[in-house]
Every structure is written in structure tokens, then in C-alpha cells.
Design a protein around this motif. Structure first.
Motif, short mmCIF file in Angstrom:
data_model
loop_
_atom_site.label_atom_id
_atom_site.label_comp_id
_atom_site.label_asym_id
_atom_site.label_seq_id
_atom_site.Cartn_x
_atom_site.Cartn_y
_atom_site.Cartn_z
N GLN A 1 -41.55 13.26 -43.26
CA GLN A 1 -41.25 11.92 -43.12
C GLN A 1 -42.06 10.37 -43.03
N GLY B 1 -34.48 6.07 -41.68
CA GLY B 1 -35.70 6.62 -41.93
C GLY B 1 -36.45 6.92 -43.24
N ASN C 1 -33.83 3.08 -39.98
CA ASN C 1 -32.91 3.99 -38.80
C ASN C 1 -32.61 4.60 -37.95
N ARG D 1 -37.89 8.51 -46.56
CA ARG D 1 -38.60 10.17 -46.28
C ARG D 1 -39.15 10.38 -47.84
N GLY E 1 -40.08 4.93 -39.77
CA GLY E 1 -39.17 4.70 -39.04
C GLY E 1 -38.67 6.30 -37.53
N MET E 2 -37.46 6.72 -37.06
CA MET E 2 -36.82 7.47 -36.95
C MET E 2 -36.75 8.27 -37.56
N ASN E 3 -37.52 9.83 -37.22
CA ASN E 3 -36.88 11.24 -38.01
C ASN E 3 -35.41 11.81 -37.26
N SER E 4 -34.62 11.49 -38.19
CA SER E 4 -32.62 11.61 -37.56
C SER E 4 -32.51 13.08 -36.93
#
Length: 852
Positions: A669, A641, A604, A643, A672-675
Motif C-alpha cells: 500500500q 489508494g 481513496n 498500490r 491513501g486508504m487501504n480498502s
């Protein structure tokens, strides 16, 4: 001279060499006439043949008369001459002071002390050739006389025609009748007679000058423009031309009369003197006339004084100094005015008595790979350049309708290698909006990138670094809603406790200092398996060291942590890209269909949305960056994250030319976290189409049937509803006589970024060559949502090798900071230019304020 051999006459050719020795070669053939003759001894008697022939050639150059002719006009009253058919080019002769003389006869009249070269006389000396029907040298009067179809071509390609040439053997005095000159730089001159005196002055009677070529279909037709003078005087020492009783003609019709004017001759590249005046107008200063004066200080430096006399504010002084050195050049401009009527600018930044500015720029080479330079500007007030419409800060059309945001001062060092690049610079922007405290200072920003010339683990290895240190005094907020008083809530002076919140504003620029060092190494390698599948593994490691000190100004803490913050951000990345091209070949061409898949694995993004974002504020997701490993536009944000990016690409190539390329795909995605779903101080990534697990669909297509037409389409569609979120279509056509382009844009609302309604518009431009040298052009921007033209430009111009005539009308809305309504501005621009003589311009600008 004609000699006899066995009672039979022969033509005699003579080659004169230094020392007076005459080397002869005999050509058998008839002689037209005989006179009393005697042989001339090599070093003998009354006349040196070498002196005669040297006189012929040197005199043909008129000892400087032709230098004058090269810079002035030719034929007595106008360019109605019909050039003689060219004779064969003379052979090139080495510059060894030898002269070759060729004629039907060379006669010596002993009684009258005359030597004549008669019949197709050709003289060649040091790259110069002279042709005439007859050349005579009179020893008693020491005069050289040539007549009949005289044509002289010098080493520079200048051709001089005349009927009679007569001058003294010291070349100080003489005359030429029916003179015509064609120079290598395509200028032409004619005169009924030219007289030379004192070895310096040449007077052309009834002279005509033009830089226009004669009409190919009708050489007797007057040129597009020409200048006639009762007398044209050339001062060879001063290199000046003086026209007396002159008139300017267009197509043979007099349009302007001038009792006297002067100009440097065309051999002069730089000459001190007045330049053509310019005219302009604008409401703050009224009407203005500029009379530039150019001062050629030295071969490597010069200066231009351009005082502008205005009807309302007095005299605006402008001075520009330039110098070119061995390794570069620099320039300095200085402006100043003591305004007579500051009240005309009441309530504006220009409401002061003295206004002025200084700007400078320069660039120097350290070697073949490194350069350094600077740009700098300081002003008394930030509206000075705009109010006085100073040319170097106008838009490309010269209208100054788009007021620049700021002027950049910078110092830079740049180096370029075979596969490497380095750039370091410090930057200071001088705001034209008056909000100087909101403009950052960068000191410095450094970029370096390099691709190794040898493989690493069989693949390509590259690395890059970026360092930035910057500061800003006052926060910059932008409103993003239409709620009442939103604009005032986002100002730094608002006392409302609910002001400057993320729901109301964006923090476009933070107050304080910010330092970041970024280093990234990348590796990738492609290989093809036996089935034709292309596999490209890649890996990268990026590290960011960040230090920020954010001032605790009202509202800033709602967006970023205030005070000192130190952060270290590490982003390792591994991935694999897969392509499997399928090729189909047909008689009409070939088609390649290529499925593409890309998997990226990484942790992330740390500190996401909690650090300043200055260089990654733009986020447009389309087919051009679908397969980018990091889709952010700058270094301040980094994508994190897992992808997957997938799509299919099709390329069709036609055998008869032309190609079609189509790309369609989507991004996912994985974990993890989607920036792009993380809100930062300016909401970068929100409403971008990437801020959800399954991105919007993106597509792009381009078609080029040939070099004439190009078409392209780019689109982003909602992942669930397929509604168009972003659409652009562009077409261009270029023909021999006309060209046209049109772009249509349709963009959905992006409320998180402050675009509350859909935007839709058309931008068009085109030009057509209505005649051989006439061009009409125009462009327009049409806001379809508001149903109005935001800008349109209409122009027409005539351009050829000797004349320029152009006129433009431009209108546009200019927007200023704050709540001030836009201003509808109109500009008229006019330009006329005569090659080698002058170029003059004029402009007029007006503005009408109105709510739009």
C-alpha cells in the motif's frame, strides 16, 4: 440362363431395367451343368425376369420380417454362432429401380416353370445386396426360395444371415430357417425359424436377443446377457415385440424367468408404455416403489407419470411434461401426496396432510446469438424435496446428503457476440432452510461487456456495465465469536440491547432495497523496447450510482446507515506494468525468469464500508490475483489508494516435455486508504493478508512432467513471521488403468470472519480399473483438526457396450440452520442397465443424529 456361341458355353450376367428389358453381357468361362433351356423374351410369355429378380431382392428383405429381426435377437438357442467370412462389399447402385444380378448360372426350367440363379448368387438393388448359393422362383406356386449361406445387407448396414428363405411373391407369408441378424446399432438376434403371416406378424421360434457383441477370442461363448423366448412375436404395425416364456441369462446362466413381457422394437425411439421400476427408501416415507409410465403424445411432446407407492405415506404422484419446439424446449414437473401419517414428521415442516411442488424450465433461441429461458419452482414446504429424495435435486452422487440451500427461479436473456456478452435475469431463491424472509429477490441483474475490434490510441479498449436491483425483508446475522449465547445474540428475535454488534456478529444480508449501476471503461497497450523490456500502461474509469433503502431493524444501524441513501462513486485509475524476461537456453530445455512490477495510482475508495456488500463477500489473496488491478470479487466494493504489486515469475520448459512454473510476490500500500483494512458489514478484506501496508507473501508453483502427473502448491505467509496463513497442495495422476488425486489444505484462524481456529484437512479421490470393464472408486474428506472423516464414498461398477452395474455407499454429515446438531447420513445406491431394454435404480438413505 446359359447361351451358346460357336458351340462354347458362356456365363451370362443380366441387368434388369424397368419395363422388363434384359441387357446382357457375356463372360467367357466354363459352366458347371446344362439343363433344357430356352431364351426369355423381354416382354414375353409366362414369366417376367424383372419380376423374378425383383422378387428375389424384395423377398430377401422379408417384407418387414427383417425389420423385426433388427429389433430382436439371432441363432437358435444362444449366441454361439461363428460368423461367415465377409464377402467383398457390393458396389453402390443408384436408387433408380435397376437391379444387378450376378451368378454362375441363370437357368430356366420350361417344363416345371422355374427360374434358378445358381452359384455365388449376388443381387444388388437400391443399396441392398443379397448373397446366396441358390435362388429359385416357382411360377406355379408363386414362391421364392433361397438357400445356402444367405447374407443380406441393407442400406442401413443391417446384416441378415440365414440358411433357407421361402416366401410368397406378394411377401405376405413365408418362413426363414436358422436366422441370424446383426444390426447397425450393435444389437443381435437369432432364431431357429421365423414365420411371417398377414404381411404384418413375424413369429420367431426359439428366439434369442442381445445387445452384447460376441467374444472375440471365443465367439461360441455366451454373451454377457441375452434374453431367450420360446416365441418372440413382432407386430410390424405396432412396432412391438412380445416375448413368451422368456428368461434372462447372464453368461449363459438363467437368472430370471418371465412368462410374458413386451417392449418396443429398437427402431422405435419413443413408445408409450411402462418403464423399469425404481426403488428407494427414507425414514419419512419408509420404502417406496416407482412404476413410471411414459406417454408419447406426439412427435414433439411427451409425458411421464411416476407414481411412488410408499409404505408409510401412501402414493406420491409425479408427472413430467416435455415439449420440443423449433427454437427450443420446455418441461413442467408436478408433485403431490396426501400423507397418510403426517405425525411421522411431527415438529418438522412436513407435518401436514398435503404436500407438493411444481417446477419448470425452458430455453429458446431467438437467433444464433440470443437465447432466453426460465427456471421456476414452488413448494408446499421447504423440506418436501429432501424428505422424498426427488432425483433432480440430489447431489452428483445421487445421495441427497448435501441438502441444497435453495431452489432458484429465474427468467433470463443472454446474448454472445464475437467479443461481447450480454446477460439479464431476474432471480428468486426458494429457501430450503425455512428462512425465506432472509433470502433476497433480484429484479433484475444485467451484465454487458464488449472489447472493440479496432485499436484506440494503439491499444485495446473495452467497457462493461452492471446493473442490479434487489430487496430482502429480514436481516441476516452470523456469529463470529465463541462467547456464551453468541448464537442467540445474533438472531433477529433477541431482545438483548447489546445484541447484533460488529464485535459479536456479521451482517451477512441487509434488510431493504438496493439499486446499483456500474459502468467501467478500460484501456491498455503493451510494447517492447530494444532491451526486451515489456511495458504495459493501462487506465480505467469506473462510476457507480447507488441508491439504498435500509430498514431499521434491531442491530442493523450498528453496521449500515438506515433509511434512504444515495451515493455516487467515481474511481479513475492509471497504472504501469513492467516485465523483463531473461531467457536461458540449455540442451535439456529453457528457463525464463521474469521480474514483474505493477504500480497503480488512484484515489481513496469513497463510502468504504458504509454501503451494502452483497456480491463482494469472498476475499482470498493468493498468487492467482497478485497482479489484479482490483482484487475484490464483485462490484459492491472497489479497491482504492495507491498500490504496488511486485513479484518474480520463473518458467522452465523441458525439451522432452513437462514444465515448471513458479511465482512469488508481495503487494504494498503506497498511499491513501487501504480498502482491505476498512471494516464493512461482513469484514471483507480483514484477515486477508492485504489489510496492512506490506501484504503477506504469496507463492505458487506448478509442475507437469507429462500428461500423466500434475502438481501444484499455493501458499500465503505472514509478512513478519513467515508463518503459513494459507497453504494448499494438490497432486493428480492419471494412468490407463487408475487415477488418483489428493489435496491438502491448512488455513489459519480468521476471527474477524468467524473462523476462530485453524482448519486443516485432506480431500482424496481415486479410481482403479481392476479388469477390462470393472472400476472401483472412492473419495474421502478427513478433518485433521477434529480427526474424523466428514465424508467418504465407496463405489464399484461394471461398464461395457451393453451392460451397466454400479453400487455406491456414501456417508456424510448434513448441517442445518440454527443450533441443530449435524446429522450423519448414509446412502446406498444400486443401478443395473441392459442396453436397449431397461435401466433400474435403487437407493436407501438413513440418518443418525449426533453432536460432532
Amino acid at each position: 440362363m446359359v447361351a451358346r456361341s460357336g458351340g462354347r458355353p458362356h456365363r451370362l450376367f443380366g441387368l434388369v431395367v424397368p419395363g422388363g428389358r434384359l441387357v446382357t453381357a457375356v463372360h467367357r468361362g466354363p459352366v458347371s451343368r446344362l439343363t433344357r433351356r430356352t431364351s426369355v423374351r423381354a416382354n414375353g410369355g409366362g414369366l417376367s425376369i424383372r419380376r423374378l429378380l425383383l422378387a428375389v431382392v424384395t423377398a430377401a428383405s422379408l417384407g418387414g420380417l427383417i425389420d423385426a429381426a433388427a429389433v430382436v435377437p439371432a441363432t437358435a438357442q444362444s449366441f454361439t454362432y461363428n460368423p461367415l467370412p465377409p464377402r467383398p462389399k457390393p458396389p453402390k447402385v443408384a436408387n433408380d429401380n435397376q437391379m444387378l444380378v450376378q451368378a454362375t448360372e441363370v437357368d430356366y426350367d420350361y417344363n416345371n416353370s422355374r427360374v434358378s440363379a445358381v452359384g455365388n448368387v449376388q443381387l444388388f438393388y437400391n443399396g441392398t445386396s443379397v448373397e446366396a448359393d441358390r435362388v429359385i422362383y416357382d411360377q406355379k406356386t408363386k414362391r421364392l426360395h433361397a438357400e445356402g449361406n444367405i447374407r443380406m445387407t441393407d442400406a442401413d448396414g443391417k446384416i441378415t444371415y440365414a440358411e433357407i428363405l421361402d416366401l410368397s411373391d406378394d411377401y405376405r407369408d413365408g418362413f426363414v430357417d436358422s436366422l441370424r441378424v446383426d444390426t447397425a446399432d450393435q444389437t443381435r438376434m437369432a432364431a431357429s425359424r421365423a414365420d411371417r403371416s398377414s404381411g404384418n406378424y413375424t413369429v420367431f421360434e426359439n428366439g434369442v436377443y442381445t445387445a452384447c457383441a460376441p467374444c472375440k477370442d471365443d465367439p461360441k461363448k455366451p454373451p454377457l446377457w441375452q434374453v431367450k423366448g420360446a416365441r418372440i412375436i413382432h407386430d410390424q404395425q405396432e412396432k412391438m415385440l412380445y416375448f413368451e416364456t422368456a428368461q434372462l441369462e447372464f453368461f449363459g446362466v438363467p437368472l430370471a424367468y418371465m412368462p410374458y413381457f413386451s417392449t418396443p422394437d429398437p427402431t422405435v425411439k419413443r413408445k408409450t408404455g411402462f418403464l423399469m421400476p425404481g426403488f428407494t427408501s427414507n425414514t419419512p416415507f419408509g420404502y417406496g416403489v416407482e412404476v413410471p409410465f411414459y406417454w408419447a403424445i406426439a412427435p414433439d411432446m411427451d409425458m411421464t407419470f411416476s407414481p411412488r407407492i410408499t409404505s408409510r405415506q401412501g402414493v406420491l404422484f409425479q408427472t413430467e411434461f416435455r415439449q420440443r419446439l423449433l427454437d427450443g424446449a420446455y418441461q413442467i414437473r408436478v408433485y403431490g401426496i396426501d400423507q397418510l401419517d403426517p405425525g411421522a414428521l411431527a415438529g418438522q415442516p412436513g407435518d401436514r396432510q398435503f404436500r407438493g411442488a411444481v417446477d419448470t424450465k425452458g430455453q429458446f433461441a431467438l437467433n444464433d446469438k440470443w437465447v432466453w429461458g426460465w427456471d421456476g419452482v414452488v413448494m408446499s414446504d421447504y423440506y418436501f424435496f429432501s424428505d422424498y429424495r426427488l432425483s433432480q435435486y440430489r447431489d452428483p452422487l445421487g445421495s441427497f446428503l448435501y441438502l441444497p440451500t435453495d431452489a432458484l427461479s429465474q427468467l433470463y436473456l443472454t446474448g454472445v457476440g464475437n467479443r461481447s456478452f450480454f446477460d439479464a435475469r431476474t432471480m428468486y431463491w426458494l429457501s430450503y432452510s425455512g428462512n425465506q424472509s432472509q433470502v433476497p429477490i433480484v429484479y433484475p441483474v444485467i451484465d454487458y461487456s464488449n472489447v472493440l475490434n479496432y485499436p484506440v490510441f494503439g491499444g485495446e479498449f473495452s467497457y462493461k456495465t452492471n446493473f442490479v436491483n434487489m430487496s430482502r425483508d429480514t436481516a441476516v446475522f452470523d456469529p463470529i465469536t465463541t462467547l456464551a449465547n453468541t448464537s442467540s445474540l445474533c438472531t433477529t428475535t433477541s431482545a438483548d440491547p447489546l445484541a447484533r454488534t460488529p464485535s459479536q456478529c456479521l451482517l451477512r444480508g441487509f434488510p431493504g432495497t438496493y439499486t446499483r449501476l456500474t459502468a467501467e471503461a478500460q484501456w491498455r497497450k503493451s510494447f517492447t523496447d530494444p532491451f526486451g523490456q515489456i511495458w504495459t500502461p493501462f487506465a480505467s474509469l469506473r462510476a457507480d450510482a447507488i441508491n439504498s433503502s435500509i430498514s431499521n431493524q434491531p442491530g442493523v444501524s450498528n453496521f449500515l446507515p438506515v433509511g434512504d441513501t444515495q451515493a455516487f462513486r467515481l474511481m479513475p485509475t492509471v497504472g504501469l506494468e513492467y516485465r523483463y524476461p531473461f531467457i536461458n537456453v540449455q540442451p535439456w530445455g529453457s528457463t525464463t525468469i521474469e521480474p514483474i512490477a505493477q504500480i497503480i495510482i488512484r484515489p481513496n475508495e469513497t463510502y468504504a464500508g458504509k454501503l451494502p456488500n452483497e456480491d463482494a463477500q469472498s476475499m482470498v489473496f493468493d498468487s492467482s490475483n497478485l497482479f489484479s488491478v482490483d482484487k475484490f470479487s464483485g462490484y459492491d466494493r472497489v479497491e482504492g489508494g495507491g498500490r504496488a504489486n511486485v513479484g518474480v515469475q520463473s518458467t522452465t520448459q523441458f525439451d522432452k516435455g513437462g514444465a515448471v512454473k513458479v511465482l512469488f510476490g508481495q503487494s504494498y500500500q503506497l498511499f491513501g486508504m487501504n480498502s482491505f483494512a476498512v471494516q464493512d458489514s461482513i469484514n471483507t478484506g480483514l484477515d486477508s493478508g492485504l489489510d496492512k501496508p506490506r501484504s503477506d507473501y504469496v507463492a505458487g508453483a506448478s509442475y507437469s512432467p507429462n500428461s500423466t502427473y500434475t502438481f501444484s502448491v499455493r501458499s500465503r505467509m505472514d509478512e513478519q513471521t513467515w508463518n503459513v496463513q494459507r497453504f494448499e497442495a494438490e497432486g493428480r495422476a492419471n494412468f490407463n488403468r487408475w487415477s488418483v488425486s489428493m489435496m491438502y489444505g491448512n488455513y489459519a484462524a480468521q476471527p474477524e470472519l468467524g473462523y476462530l481456529t485453524r482448519r486443516e484437512g485432506i480431500l482424496t479421490s481415486g479410481s482403479i480399473k481392476v479388469a477390462a470393464n470393472w472400476v472401483v472408486s472412492g473419495s474421502a474428506r478427513w478433518d485433521l483438526e477434529a480427526n474424523k472423516l466428514n465424508q467418504y464414498v465407496l463405489g464399484a461398477g461394471y461398464v461395457d457396450d451393453c451392460f451397466v452395474l454400479a453400487a455406491n455407499y456414501v456417508t456424510s454429515y448434513s448441517y442445518s440452520a440454527g443450533t441443530a446438531p449435524p446429522v450423519l447420513s448414509h446412502a446406498f445406491m444400486f443401478q443395473i442397465g441392459l442396453r436397449t431394454l431397461a435401466t433400474s435404480t435403487g437407493s436407501s438413505t438413513s440418518g443418525l443424529t449426533g453432536m460432532q
